[in-house]
Design an enzyme around this catalytic site. Structure first.
Site: not given
Ligand code: 9MJ
Length: 674
Positions: A114, A116, A118, A224, A315, A409, A412, A427, A433
């Site tokens: 399954e 792991k 976190d 779960y 891991k 920018c 443009c 911008c 743009c």
């Protein structure tokens, strides 16, 4: 007849529990959300009429416990173990070899594999089928009592379904925060000016370790189950997989990614496959877990110190790497936001070569003190864009350069502006743009928006560069002849794209709203808007105050939505899209909140017995407007003690002045109209 409400309540509870099961455990909802909400409200109503029938394990009673002063300690009936880790295939192979030797197994062993997760390990204790306690792992021997918080997770049954469960059943599993919920939470945090969480794991831990369960209730945590603690009587089954299947039948969510695999080869194949699929999951995982499936074998192997000999976490490789920052480009996003992008000396991060990574924004660059030429740490997490985590300034070369934001920018040439208090510079070119136009189109076509298959980023770049498409509505006017001749576009793919465009016209309002790309309106806000208004017209007509009443919409988002629909060019594009045949099934607004105080404007002044914000929120919920300044248009001035100049002004303007008691009367009357 006397039993009728009790029976009705019981039936509603079972129905709701059954729908929770379909939704959370089977991942196969049986009814629309609106219908679920209706059942839920019906139950709430009946319970309000018959308070003597309210039970703590009713679905309506998930939130309600008062905030705690501190968490109580829980001593675990069985210690909560941790897992030994493997970091490469050789360590994995060692584990499998030792297990075979200890079991004197001639053939390959069968493992339950399954992902792991976190998050945080939790023990759920059910007695007579009812959830009586939930505790964190803590140091494995004792943890914290988080029962009231765990009760707010809709995916965790307050009572077990079906029958045959043992008198005492402890279920172990992981509480975690899916990525989407994490993004949403951090978005809200940013809006409120706070920092947010560094990763979903911290967010899950921070959300569960709240003394006030109402806060936990607002955080979309998932769960779960993957194991057992104390279980009275006989064992549930002979194998890990069959035990978990029984938990599933009793209503507990089990990872849909679980598989039985055979031998080292099976483990390695699963590991590689999950590694590939990892980025596409809805939640972060940091490896995979293998457990011997046969419980006899688990018992035979036992445990050493705090980890079982029958389980192993393999891991994924570290997702960070060290490289050098070669330069910085500025990318222009859909809303004009300029993102500094690091050009890196290519480096392998978790098996993928990374040569670009985001630096987020200039505040981050300054805060992390990053210069061009620095050695930097790059991180890849899930499917998010790689990021530069930090620099190692100690090894800074003498010719390192400070990173400067451009004032024009880069696409443009329009001025770059930065609103006060915002970390992001933008911008100012808007749809002039071409970068912003391209990004808006990419967003419009994306999977969670209009889902136009085959309209990828490269194609959109070309369509904009060749002047074929300026805005989303023009996509629907494209002809096959215009497409044929574009890079990698033959007659067949052109026809396919046109068919996909035609298909995308039948959509859902929430998708359409998301596709419009209104600032700060993500999938979930779009869904809330669609549900609340049911159709586009009432949303366009909505005032900022009305928008504020929708869950998850704060003042900034309300302002963005309101101003979006007031801009001429947006109105034109929407009109053109509708004329191009975009449509969605009409739906009844789910919360047609009656607004008995609609059209009434209030001003609040002086010292009141409750915070002004609270009074304001209640008035807004009833449809009233609350303004900061008095005018002839004000209907009521709510005056507390020491009301100053406003009181005099109200009297001069002929505005009705009321005190808190009168306000309460007014509200009660108004509520009576609902
Ligand atoms: C996680 N974190 O996903 C275990 N875990 O089993 C899974 N953790 C575990 N199993 C025994 N899938 C101790 C911890």
């Amino acid at each position: 007849m006397k039993d009728q409400p009790a029976e009705q309540i019981d039936q509603l509870r079972r129905q709701i529990e059954g729908h929770n099961y379909s939704y959370y455990v089977l991942d196969d909802p049986q009814i629309p959300d609106a219908e679920y909400d209706r059942l839920f409200r019906q139950l709430q109503q009946l319970e309000a009429e018959h308070p003597e029938l309210v039970r703590p394990d009713s679905p309506t009673q998930r939130v309600g416990a008062a905030p705690l002063a501190k968490f109580a300690e829980v001593v675990h009936a069985r210690p909560m173990l941790s897992l030994n880790n493997a970091f490469d295939e050789a360590e994995m192979a060692d584990f499998d070899r030792r297990a075979r030797e200890r079991l004197a197994s001639p053939g390959p062993l069968v493992y339950l594999a399954e992902p792991k997760l976190d998050g945080l390990a939790i023990n759920l204790r059910y007695e007579q089928g009812r959830l009586v306690q939930a505790a964190t792992r803590g140091d494995g021997s004792s943890g914290e009592d988080v029962t009231q918080n765990i009760r707010t997770l809709a995916s965790i049954p307050l009572r077990l379904l079906g029958q045959g469960w043992p008198e005492v059943l402890e279920v172990r599993g992981e509480v975690f925060m899916p990525r989407a919920a994490f993004e949403r939470l951090n978005q809200q945090a940013r809006e409120q000016g706070s920092k947010g969480f560094a990763n979903p794991r911290n967010a899950a831990a921070g959300s569960l370790r709240q003394l006030d369960p109402r806060i936990t209730a607002n955080r979309a945590l998932a769960f779960y189950a993957y194991g057992l603690g104390e279980v009275s009587g006989e064992r549930l089954a002979d194998s890990q997989s069959a035990s978990l299947a029984r938990l599933r039948d009793w209503g507990l969510p089990i990872s849909p990614e679980q598989r039985r695999v055979e031998g080292l080869e099976g483990c390695l194949a699963y590991y590689r496959q999950m590694g590939e699929r990892r980025d596409g999951l809805d939640y972060d995982i940091d490896g995979v877990v293998f457990k011997l499936d046969a419980l006899d074998q688990q018992e035979w192997l036992g445990q050493i110190s705090r980890a079982p000999r029958w389980a192993l976490a393999f891991k994924f490789p570290a997702q960070e790497a060290l490289t050098r920052l070669l330069g910085v480009d500025f990318q222009v996003g859909r809303t004009g936001a300029l993102t500094p992008v690091a050009r890196l000396e290519p480096v392998l991060v978790g098996g993928v070569t990374v040569s670009n990574a985001t630096l987020h924004n200039m505040d981050e660059v300054r805060r992390k003190d990053i210069c061009i030429g620095d050695q930097v740490i790059v991180r890849r997490a899930g499917d998010v864009i790689p990021e530069v985590v930090r620099a190692l300034p100690d090894s800074r070369p003498v010719d390192a350069q400070v990173i400067e934001r451009p004032s024009q920018c880069p696409v443009c040439g329009s001025d770059v502006v930065q609103a006060e208090g915002e970390a992001v510079a933008r911008c100012s070119g808007g749809l002039y743009c071409s970068a912003q136009r391209k990004e808006a189109l990419k967003h419009f076509a994306s999977r969670k928006a209009m889902d136009i298959e085959g309209l990828g980023d490269r194609l959109i770049d070309q369509l904009v560069e060749q002047g074929l498409v300026q805005n989303p509505a023009e996509l629907y006017g494209l002809q096959a002849e215009q497409l044929v001749g574009l890079e990698r576009m033959g007659r067949k793919s052109a026809d396919k794209l046109l068919a996909a465009l035609a298909r995308s016209r039948d959509t859902r309002l929430e998708r359409f709203l998301f596709a419009l790309g209104i600032r700060e309106v993500g999938e979930s806000t779009a869904r809330n808007l669609a549900r609340h208004f049911g159709d586009l017209a009432p949303l366009i007509a909505a005032s900022e105050e009305e928008l504020l009443q929708i869950s998850d919409i704060g003042p900034i988002v309300a302002r963005h939505i309101h101003s979006f629909f007031r801009q001429g060019h947006n109105q034109e594009v929407i009109q053109a899209l509708l004329e191009a045949g975009i449509s969605w099934p009409k739906q009844e607004p789910t919360r047609p909140e009656r607004q008995p105080l609609a059209g009434q404007t209030f001003v609040i002044t002086g010292t009141l017995s409750r915070p002004r914000e609270q009074i304001k929120a209640e008035l807004l919920a009833l449809g009233a407007k609350v303004s900061g300044s008095l005018s002839k248009k004000t209907h009521y001035l709510i005056a507390g003690s020491e009301a100053g100049s406003k009181l005099a002004k109200a009297q001069a303007l002929g505005v009705q002045v009321i005190d808190e008691a009168e306000l309460e009367r007014l509200k009660t009357e108004a509520a009576g109209l609902q």
